[in-house]
Each structure stands twice: as C-alpha cells, then as structure tokens.
Design an enzyme around this catalytic site. Structure first.
Site, mmCIF file in Angstrom:
data_model
loop_
_atom_site.group_PDB
_atom_site.id
_atom_site.type_symbol
_atom_site.label_atom_id
_atom_site.label_comp_id
_atom_site.label_asym_id
_atom_site.label_seq_id
_atom_site.Cartn_x
_atom_site.Cartn_y
_atom_site.Cartn_z
ATOM 1 N N GLY A 171 0.803 -1.226 0.000
ATOM 2 C CA GLY A 171 0.000 0.000 0.000
ATOM 3 C C GLY A 171 0.831 1.270 0.000
ATOM 4 O O GLY A 171 2.002 1.281 -0.375
ATOM 5 N N GLY A 195 -10.622 -4.152 -7.300
ATOM 6 C CA GLY A 195 -11.764 -4.872 -6.744
ATOM 7 C C GLY A 195 -12.978 -3.984 -6.572
ATOM 8 O O GLY A 195 -12.868 -2.779 -6.350
ATOM 9 N N GLY A 245 0.916 19.823 8.328
ATOM 10 C CA GLY A 245 0.720 18.570 9.067
ATOM 11 C C GLY A 245 1.977 17.731 8.915
ATOM 12 O O GLY A 245 3.002 18.205 8.375
ATOM 13 N N ALA A 246 1.919 16.477 9.356
ATOM 14 C CA ALA A 246 3.116 15.625 9.344
ATOM 15 C C ALA A 246 3.723 15.521 7.942
ATOM 16 O O ALA A 246 4.947 15.672 7.778
ATOM 17 C CB ALA A 246 2.763 14.246 9.881
ATOM 18 N N ILE A 247 2.898 15.294 6.929
ATOM 19 C CA ILE A 247 3.442 15.066 5.583
ATOM 20 C C ILE A 247 4.114 16.337 5.054
ATOM 21 O O ILE A 247 5.252 16.315 4.569
ATOM 22 C CB ILE A 247 2.343 14.556 4.620
ATOM 23 N N ASP A 259 -7.173 3.854 6.577
ATOM 24 C CA ASP A 259 -7.391 5.244 6.143
ATOM 25 C C ASP A 259 -8.764 5.479 5.519
ATOM 26 O O ASP A 259 -9.154 6.628 5.344
ATOM 27 C CB ASP A 259 -6.315 5.640 5.109
ATOM 28 N N HIS A 272 21.226 5.173 31.994
ATOM 29 C CA HIS A 272 22.071 6.349 31.821
ATOM 30 C C HIS A 272 23.321 5.964 31.042
ATOM 31 O O HIS A 272 23.900 4.911 31.315
ATOM 32 C CB HIS A 272 22.480 6.906 33.189
HETATM 33 C C1 LIG Z 1 4.048 10.808 2.450
HETATM 34 C C2 LIG Z 1 3.393 10.022 3.551
HETATM 35 C C3 LIG Z 1 4.092 9.733 4.706
HETATM 36 C C4 LIG Z 1 3.482 9.008 5.722
HETATM 37 N N1 LIG Z 1 4.200 8.733 6.849
HETATM 38 C C5 LIG Z 1 3.617 8.035 7.841
HETATM 39 C C6 LIG Z 1 4.348 7.702 9.008
HETATM 40 O O1 LIG Z 1 5.511 8.059 9.157
HETATM 41 N N2 LIG Z 1 3.730 6.980 9.968
HETATM 42 C C7 LIG Z 1 2.424 6.578 9.839
HETATM 43 O O2 LIG Z 1 1.909 5.915 10.746
HETATM 44 N N3 LIG Z 1 1.713 6.880 8.741
HETATM 45 C C8 LIG Z 1 2.275 7.596 7.742
HETATM 46 N N4 LIG Z 1 1.561 7.861 6.620
HETATM 47 C C9 LIG Z 1 0.159 7.409 6.544
HETATM 48 C C10 LIG Z 1 0.100 5.927 6.163
HETATM 49 O O3 LIG Z 1 0.766 5.739 4.944
HETATM 50 C C11 LIG Z 1 -1.347 5.481 6.083
HETATM 51 O O4 LIG Z 1 -2.007 5.774 7.284
HETATM 52 C C12 LIG Z 1 -1.441 3.991 5.806
HETATM 53 O O5 LIG Z 1 -0.795 3.652 4.608
HETATM 54 C C13 LIG Z 1 -2.894 3.556 5.737
HETATM 55 O O6 LIG Z 1 -2.940 2.186 5.518
HETATM 56 P P1 LIG Z 1 -4.183 1.489 4.804
HETATM 57 O O7 LIG Z 1 -3.912 0.038 4.857
HETATM 58 O O8 LIG Z 1 -5.449 1.992 5.367
HETATM 59 O O9 LIG Z 1 -4.177 2.005 3.308
HETATM 60 P P2 LIG Z 1 -3.063 2.212 2.193
HETATM 61 O O10 LIG Z 1 -1.705 2.072 2.695
HETATM 62 O O11 LIG Z 1 -3.456 3.481 1.518
HETATM 63 O O12 LIG Z 1 -3.321 1.000 1.206
HETATM 64 C C14 LIG Z 1 -4.507 0.877 0.489
HETATM 65 C C15 LIG Z 1 -4.248 -0.037 -0.681
HETATM 66 O O13 LIG Z 1 -5.489 -0.355 -1.288
HETATM 67 C C16 LIG Z 1 -5.320 -0.396 -2.698
HETATM 68 N N5 LIG Z 1 -6.623 -0.186 -3.321
HETATM 69 C C17 LIG Z 1 -7.435 0.891 -3.198
HETATM 70 N N6 LIG Z 1 -8.583 0.691 -3.878
HETATM 71 C C18 LIG Z 1 -8.486 -0.534 -4.451
HETATM 72 C C19 LIG Z 1 -9.347 -1.311 -5.272
HETATM 73 N N7 LIG Z 1 -10.544 -0.864 -5.649
HETATM 74 N N8 LIG Z 1 -8.918 -2.526 -5.672
HETATM 75 C C20 LIG Z 1 -7.703 -3.013 -5.294
HETATM 76 N N9 LIG Z 1 -6.856 -2.320 -4.512
HETATM 77 C C21 LIG Z 1 -7.246 -1.105 -4.091
HETATM 78 C C22 LIG Z 1 -4.328 0.724 -2.977
HETATM 79 O O14 LIG Z 1 -3.671 0.517 -4.202
HETATM 80 C C23 LIG Z 1 -3.393 0.606 -1.771
HETATM 81 O O15 LIG Z 1 -2.298 -0.230 -2.071
HETATM 82 C C24 LIG Z 1 2.147 8.576 5.576
HETATM 83 C C25 LIG Z 1 1.455 8.843 4.401
HETATM 84 C C26 LIG Z 1 2.059 9.555 3.400
HETATM 85 C C27 LIG Z 1 1.296 9.835 2.146
#
Ligand SMILES: Cc1cc2nc3c(=O)[nH]c(=O)nc-3n(C[C@H](O)[C@H](O)[C@H](O)COP(=O)(O)OP(=O)(O)OC[C@H]3O[C@@H](n4cnc5c(N)ncnc54)[C@H](O)[C@@H]3O)c2cc1C
Length: 471
Positions: free
Chosen positions: A40, A114, A181-183, A311, A450
């Site tokens: 992801g 999907g 924000g963080a990003i 997310d 320490h």
């Molecule tokens: C630049 C950046 C830095 C970040 N740094 C941090 C950090 O340091 N620490 C932290 O905790 N979080 C960080 N985050 C946030 C973190 O990446 C997300 O919170 C996390 O990835 C969410 O996980 P998820 O499994 O919900 O979704 P995602 O990681 O977004 O994965 C969702 C997946 O679903 C797939 N998908 C979507 N729709 C479909 C479909 N219809 N069919 C098939 N596949 C599909 C996508 O291709 C994707 O691979 C960061 C985000 C960004 C953008």
C-alpha cells in the site's frame, strides 16, 4: 466456479496485509486484492520511502556540520537521483517482504481492481480479465489519496503531491509547501536540509496544529533557525501554474497579500478516502460525516459480513492505527466464524502515538495540555529540556524537550509530547505506560538507563511534581 474464501481483504496497505496475515494465522482461508503494489501507500509511497529520504537529508546535514564533531568533510554534494533511488530501493525491499509474507501465510494474492458486487461477492478486474471471488467476510482496506487543491491540481511538473515530492526529477530551487501537518512538514524538512529555499504556508495559527502548542512553537523556532520561512494564519490564492514556475498570492496574518514565484509547490492539505467505485452505494454501506466508511469499534460496517479498516475509516490516518484495526477485524471475524479462543481488542484512541520525522523529530501520545484542560481535568504538566540531558549534549543534539500532562487528582498520565533527537523511538515508553494506565508514581519509580535521552522522560515526570533533578 468462483474462488471462495473465509475472508477477502480489499487493499494491501498496513491495514489490509496485516488483517490478512492475522486471518490466516487464525486458520481462515484468506485472499487479498491489490490494484497497485503490495504494502500500500505506507510501504511504497508513504511512511517508509519518506524516512529513507529523511535519513539521506540527516546524513547530509551531519556531514555539513562535521566540524562540530572535530571532523572534516569537504566538497559535500548531494546526488538527488541516487538519494531517490535509495528510497525507492528501500520501498521495493519492503514490498518484496510483504510478497514473501503473503506466500508464507498461504494468502492468495489477486492483483487487480476490486469492486463489491453483492454481500460476499467481489469482482476483480486485472491483467488477466475479470473474475468474481466469494467470501463469508470482506474487509475493505482501500486507504486514501492526497487531497488536491481545487484550483491547482497536482500535475507532477510544478505542482506536486507526496508521490511527486518523493520522486523528484530535479531539485526545486524555491519550494512552497502548503499545509504543515506531518506530511507537509516532513517534506519541508527534507528539502530544507538538502539546501532548498523552503516556505511553509499554514492556514491555522501554528504549525503541526494537532500537537501541543509548546511543541508547535519550538518547532517553528527551530525550522526558522534552519532557514525555513514559516507563515501561519496565512492563505494562498490566485495560483498561476506556468511551465517553469508557479505564482501564488500569499496573504499573511496581518492581511498583507503578495504574489510570490516558486519553482515548485507541494500540496499537503490532507487526504481523501478511497471509497468511490468500489460498490459501497449499491450495497447501502453508510459513510460517516466526512465520507469515510462508518464502522463499529471492531470494523463492522452496517452491512453484515462487510468490514472496513485503516485510512478509509475514521482517523487518525496512521499506519499503526490501520494495522491495529486490521488485527481487531480479523479476530472479530474469526470469532463470528466460531473461534472461541480469540479476544479482539478494539483500539483505545487515547493511546495512539503520532510521530513526525522532521528535524527535530516530534512524537506524542494522548491529550495536549490545552485539550486536557478543555476536557475538564485539573492538570499537572512538567517540561524538561534536552539541554539538561548528558546524552543529548554528547550527541550534539541539545535542542528539544519532553512535556508530560497528568491528571492532578489521580496522577493518571493523560499525554506526553516530545520534540528533539530520537523522540520517535522514545514515545513508545509512554504509550506502554498509558496502555497500562500508569500514574506519575510508576513513572517516577521506573529506573531509566544512563546515559540516554530517555532520561528526559523521567525528568519531565518529576518536573510535573516540582522534583526534576537536573534542572
Ligand atoms: C508521504 C506520507 C508519509 C506518511 N508517513 C507516515 C508515518 O511516518 N507513519 C504513519 O503511521 N503513517 C504515515 N503515513 C500514513 C500511512 O501511509 C497510512 O495511514 C497507511 O498507509 C494507511 O494504511 P491502509 O492500509 O489503510 O491504506 P493504504 O496504505 O493506503 O493501502 C490501500 C491499498 O489499497 C489499494 N486499493 C485501493 N482501492 C483498491 C481497489 N478498488 N482494488 C484493489 N486495490 C485497491 C491501494 O492501491 C493501496 O495499495 C504517511 C502517508 C504519506 C502519504
């Protein structure tokens, strides 16, 4: 005949792939569907590749300040392509790691897009055509994407989202980051350390606005000292995106508007959940008021057998929160399928840490001092500066502090807030404490090694009760 499973997970981010592993560990026949890359956003475009970039920037910064350590490093230059290549290599390694984990746990991977077509039925369209999979339970873990500015959509040329900012073809000369924000702040920090002229514009009255106000103020001071221009309570308008630059009118907190030209602009104003075109409306799956999928504490949507995590549901939108929800949902599914030995553990939102890997780093858990007061607590807060810590001084990292927030009546630790070197590694000490419902007494009686920067955590607890030793 359609492939049938106990569980299908849609999306393979840290929410989805972890849910799939836990489901498989519990003996459920599990499949995962992914349209892009296993792992992801987190592994491929988020948490991990940004940390690789930030590590390069940190080494670069240290090399430039080698003299501070009695060393010399001359003609230090950065090769942007090599820096990006390293970051992509790290992401690839982790993507392969998830592929391995899927195999090891006997999880079937279906690459393709999907869509839910009925309860228990998911259509997947990929390179091999369209297939329909069936499962007793489906977990939606489709994640989120960057939010665009309505009047200046990211084009990868002058206007960037995090994906473009992570794979730049050229170094910006003058960079505008919208959103702190963080990003936004991590990219601002990366490019600033790499020598770029960086301006951050934030609409709110302080940067990293979810953090404790003292942390925001300290970070602003540090970043300004490092040469960054920070504008809070500021607005952007009238963007003109050209071939070689982007012109933006910035109105500062005094109301003065000025048109400024930048070579590039990063838009970091939040994320939008991936909830479109996956069949939610047809199945009557309800959104919450921010259009994320609405669930109970275990990830159940309002439609039986359909779950959602990560997310695409309510925040905070962090990888570790997504993974925890993945485990909870998988265990709740196993329970519904008759497993009496699992005990799913819903997320305690008070104990989710947040880390920002800018320079200096930020880490926090629980309530800020202001939020605790707003919630009606009588508060005891303590702060201890890194300058009072031997290890921080030995490392040449004396800028930072730790702040604790306790309930004055019960001594319960309500929140902890840190800024400085290595704090993203240290915060977990407080998270474990909070999970165990710690009070000031246990923290005061804990022996901290320490010399470590973690001693500031002890001191910040003592400070809340007027007992700090090295201040
Ligand atoms: C630049 C950046 C830095 C970040 N740094 C941090 C950090 O340091 N620490 C932290 O905790 N979080 C960080 N985050 C946030 C973190 O990446 C997300 O919170 C996390 O990835 C969410 O996980 P998820 O499994 O919900 O979704 P995602 O990681 O977004 O994965 C969702 C997946 O679903 C797939 N998908 C979507 N729709 C479909 C479909 N219809 N069919 C098939 N596949 C599909 C996508 O291709 C994707 O691979 C960061 C985000 C960004 C953008």
């Amino acid at each position: 005949m359609a492939d049938t499973y106990d569980v299908i997970v849609l999306g393979s981010g840290p929410g989805g792939y972890v849910a799939a592993i836990r489901a498989a560990q519990l003996g459920l026949k599990t499949a995962i569907v992914e349209r892009e890359l296993l792992g992801g956003i987190c592994l491929n475009w988020g948490c991990i590749p940004t940390k690789a970039l930030l590590r390069s920037a940190e080494v670069f910064h240290q090399m430039k300040h080698a003299k501070n350590y009695g060393l010399s490093a001359e003609n230090i230059t950065a090769d942007l392509d090599a820096v990006v290549q390293r970051s992509r290599g790290v992401a690839k390694q982790l993507n392969q790691g998830v592929t391995h984990l899927m195999k090891k746990n006997k999880i079937t991977v279906h690459m393709g897009t999907g869509k839910l077509v009925a309860p228990g039925k998911l259509q997947v369209t990929g390179e091999k055509g369209t297939e329909t999979l069936e499962a007793k339970h489906i977990v939606i873990a489709t994640g989120a994407r960057a939010r665009d500015l309505p009047h200046a959509k990211a084009d990868g040329n002058r206007v960037w989202t995090y994906r473009h900012a992570m794979t730049p073809k050229e170094m910006p000369t003058k960079l505008l980051v919208i959103g702190s924000g963080a990003i936004g702040i991590e990219f601002a920090s990366f490019y600033n350390d790499m020598g770029v002229d960086v301006t951050v514009v934030e609409m709110m009255d302080r940067i990293v606005p979810v953090e404790d106000a003292d942390v925001s103020a300290f970070l602003e001071k540090q970043l300004t000292k490092q040469g960054m221009k920070i504008m809070t309570s500021a607005k952007t308008s009238d963007m003109v995106v050209g071939k070689d630059s982007v012109k933006v009118t910035i109105t500062d907190k005094a109301g003065k508007a000025e048109a400024v030209e930048f070579s590039h602009m990063i838009v970091a104003i939040g994320i939008v959940p991936n909830v479109e075109n996956i069949g939610l409306e047809d199945l009557g799956i309800e959104p919450d008021k921010r259009f994320h999928i609405k669930t109970d504490d275990y990830g159940r949507t309002n439609v039986k057998g359909i779950w959602a995590i990560g997310d695409c549901v309510d925040g905070p939108w962090l990888a570790h929160k997504a993974s925890h929800e993945g485990v909870t949902a998988a265990e709740a599914i196993a329970q519904e399928l008759g497993n009496k030995d699992v005990h799913p553990h819903p997320l305690d939102r008070r104990n989710i840490p947040g880390c920002t890997y800018c320079h200096p780093q930020i880490a926090s858990v629980g309530m800020t001092e202001a939020k605790a007061k707003e919630a009606g607590y009588e508060v005891k807060a303590g702060t201890f500066p890194f300058i009072g810590n031997g290890k921080a001084i030995a490392l040449g990292e004396p800028e930072g502090f730790v702040k604790t927030v306790f309930d004055a009546k019960t001594g319960e630790l309500l929140g902890a807030h840190m800024i400085g070197a290595e704090v993203t590694e240290m915060i977990q000490g407080y998270v474990v404490g909070k999970t165990l419902e710690t009070t000031e007494a246990e923290l005061m009686n804990t022996v901290f090694p320490h010399p470590t920067i973690s001693e500031t955590m002890h001191e910040a607890t003592l400070a809340a009760y007027g007992r700090a030793l090295h201040m």
